[in-house]
Design an enzyme around this catalytic site. Structure first.
Site, PDB file in Angstrom:
ATOM      1  N   GLY A  45      -3.429 -21.654  11.950  1.00 13.31           N
ATOM      2  CA  GLY A  45      -2.147 -21.976  11.285  1.00 13.31           C
ATOM      3  C   GLY A  45      -1.161 -23.040  11.822  1.00 13.31           C
ATOM      4  CG  ASP A 101       1.140 -19.754  11.887  1.00 10.58           C
ATOM      5  OD1 ASP A 101       1.102 -18.571  12.667  1.00 10.58           O
ATOM      6  OD2 ASP A 101       0.362 -19.702  11.162  1.00 10.58           O
ATOM      7  CG  ASP A 104       4.532 -10.898   8.861  1.00  8.36           C
ATOM      8  OD1 ASP A 104       5.774 -10.550   8.556  1.00  8.36           O
ATOM      9  OD2 ASP A 104       3.559 -10.597   8.245  1.00  8.36           O
ATOM     10  CE  LYS A 132       6.602 -13.886   6.165  1.00 10.41           C
ATOM     11  NZ  LYS A 132       5.434 -13.272   5.593  1.00 10.41           N
ATOM     12  CG  PHE A 153       1.758 -14.492   2.011  1.00  9.13           C
ATOM     13  CD1 PHE A 153       1.577 -14.036   3.072  1.00  9.13           C
ATOM     14  CD2 PHE A 153       1.049 -15.624   1.544  1.00  9.13           C
ATOM     15  CE1 PHE A 153       0.238 -14.169   3.957  1.00  9.13           C
ATOM     16  CE2 PHE A 153      -0.095 -16.117   2.273  1.00  9.13           C
ATOM     17  CZ  PHE A 153      -0.234 -15.279   3.438  1.00  9.13           C
ATOM     18  CB  VAL A 154       5.635 -19.250   3.485  1.00 11.20           C
ATOM     19  CG1 VAL A 154       7.002 -18.730   3.111  1.00 11.20           C
ATOM     20  CG2 VAL A 154       5.259 -18.832   5.082  1.00 11.20           C
ATOM     21  CG  ASP A 160      -4.780 -19.170   5.263  1.00 10.93           C
ATOM     22  OD1 ASP A 160      -4.314 -18.649   6.541  1.00 10.93           O
ATOM     23  OD2 ASP A 160      -5.807 -18.822   5.288  1.00 10.93           O
ATOM     24  NE  ARG A 166      -6.223 -22.990   7.171  1.00 11.02           N
ATOM     25  CZ  ARG A 166      -5.746 -21.869   7.843  1.00 11.02           C
ATOM     26  NH1 ARG A 166      -4.571 -21.908   8.468  1.00 11.02           N
ATOM     27  NH2 ARG A 166      -6.661 -20.793   8.041  1.00 11.02           N
TER      28      ARG A 166
HETATM   29  P1  IMP Z   1       1.873 -10.826  12.687  1.00  8.62           P
HETATM   30  O1  IMP Z   1       1.056 -10.164  13.518  1.00  8.62           O
HETATM   31  O2  IMP Z   1       2.014  -9.744  11.545  1.00  8.62           O
HETATM   32  O3  IMP Z   1       3.100 -11.160  13.288  1.00  8.62           O
HETATM   33  O4  IMP Z   1       1.326 -11.868  11.859  1.00  8.62           O
HETATM   34  C1  IMP Z   1       0.910 -13.209  12.292  1.00  8.62           C
HETATM   35  C2  IMP Z   1       0.052 -13.856  11.696  1.00  8.62           C
HETATM   36  O5  IMP Z   1      -0.115 -13.453  10.576  1.00  8.62           O
HETATM   37  C3  IMP Z   1       0.561 -15.404  11.846  1.00  8.62           C
HETATM   38  O6  IMP Z   1      -0.209 -16.185  12.896  1.00  8.62           O
HETATM   39  C4  IMP Z   1      -0.109 -15.972  10.517  1.00  8.62           C
HETATM   40  O7  IMP Z   1      -1.497 -16.168  10.534  1.00  8.62           O
HETATM   41  C5  IMP Z   1      -0.380 -14.520   9.438  1.00  8.62           C
HETATM   42  N1  IMP Z   1       0.895 -14.480   8.497  1.00  8.62           N
HETATM   43  C6  IMP Z   1       2.107 -13.955   8.736  1.00  8.62           C
HETATM   44  N2  IMP Z   1       2.697 -14.149   7.838  1.00  8.62           N
HETATM   45  C7  IMP Z   1       2.272 -15.010   6.921  1.00  8.62           C
HETATM   46  C8  IMP Z   1       2.726 -15.921   5.788  1.00  8.62           C
HETATM   47  O8  IMP Z   1       3.838 -15.703   5.051  1.00  8.62           O
HETATM   48  N3  IMP Z   1       1.751 -16.967   5.288  1.00  8.62           N
HETATM   49  C9  IMP Z   1       0.414 -17.050   6.178  1.00  8.62           C
HETATM   50  N4  IMP Z   1       0.109 -16.591   7.066  1.00  8.62           N
HETATM   51  C10 IMP Z   1       1.021 -15.462   7.495  1.00  8.62           C
END
Ligand code: IMP
Length: 180
Positions: A45, A101, A104, A132, A153-154, A160, A166
């Protein structure tokens, strides 16, 4: 059929992204003066972000990549983090800047930082394009944040859904029917 037909709303247009990445590059260049930082891009990403960010940095710096397991074809984090590709070189004594990227839930970054800290870098910080914050389950220190975004969700600019979108040059939200 064009990818753009699936776009419901553009959240961050291309010019705004470009300007913010330039600002981050200037800030990092000034903060890391004399330190020759190692940028660690998180695949897949962050590829476009790290490529643009590195070109906006004016001091000597190096680049390596890591890949972690993503969401697969869905949009929910399972909490399972795996390293699919590790760094090529040791980071001992290096000023490491992890470039990702989006943060979340924070689960992925929390795991990555714990792993990297155990390798004795001189310093360890994070630069993330999108935050986020509403969804955070693990507190992670983010030194540089491009944009804070709401819980949607972006895709685009490297991010992607099911491996697609992408190559959209802006950040956007897709039409609900795309997920059906
Ligand atoms: P986390 O572990 O929940 O913080 O998620 C991290 C990973 O989830 C990011 O590096 C992205 O690859 C994916 N991700 C989280 N939110 C999104 C979104 O809104 N769009 C696309 N990928 C996301």
């Amino acid at each position: 059929m064009s990818l753009v037909d699936d776009v419901e709303e553009v959240l961050i247009p291309e010019e705004v992204l470009r300007a913010r990445v330039q600002e981050l590059g200037r800030q990092i260049s000034s903060d890391y003066e004399g330190k020759q930082p190692l940028l660690v891009g998180i695949l897949t990403g962050a590829v476009f972000f790290v490529a643009d960010l590195m070109r906006a940095i004016t001091i000597p710096c190096q680049l390596d990549f890591m890949a972690t397991s993503a969401y697969g074809a869905g949009t929910e984090n399972t909490g399972v983090v795996r390293i699919l590709k590790d760094l090529n070189d040791s980071i001992e004594g290096r000023h490491v800047l992890v470039v990702d990227d989006i943060v979340d839930t924070g689960l992925t970054m929390d795991y990555l930082l714990t792993t990297l800290k155990a390798r004795y870098p001189a310093s360890l910080a994070v630069c993330v394009l999108l935050d986020k914050a509403e969804r955070r389950r693990r507190e992670v220190p983010l030194r540089y944040v491009g944009f804070r975004i709401p819980d949607r969700f972006v895709v685009g600019y490297g991010m992607d859904y099911a491996g697609l979108y992408r190559n959209l040059p802006f950040l956007c939200v897709l039409k609900p029917e795309v997920y059906r």
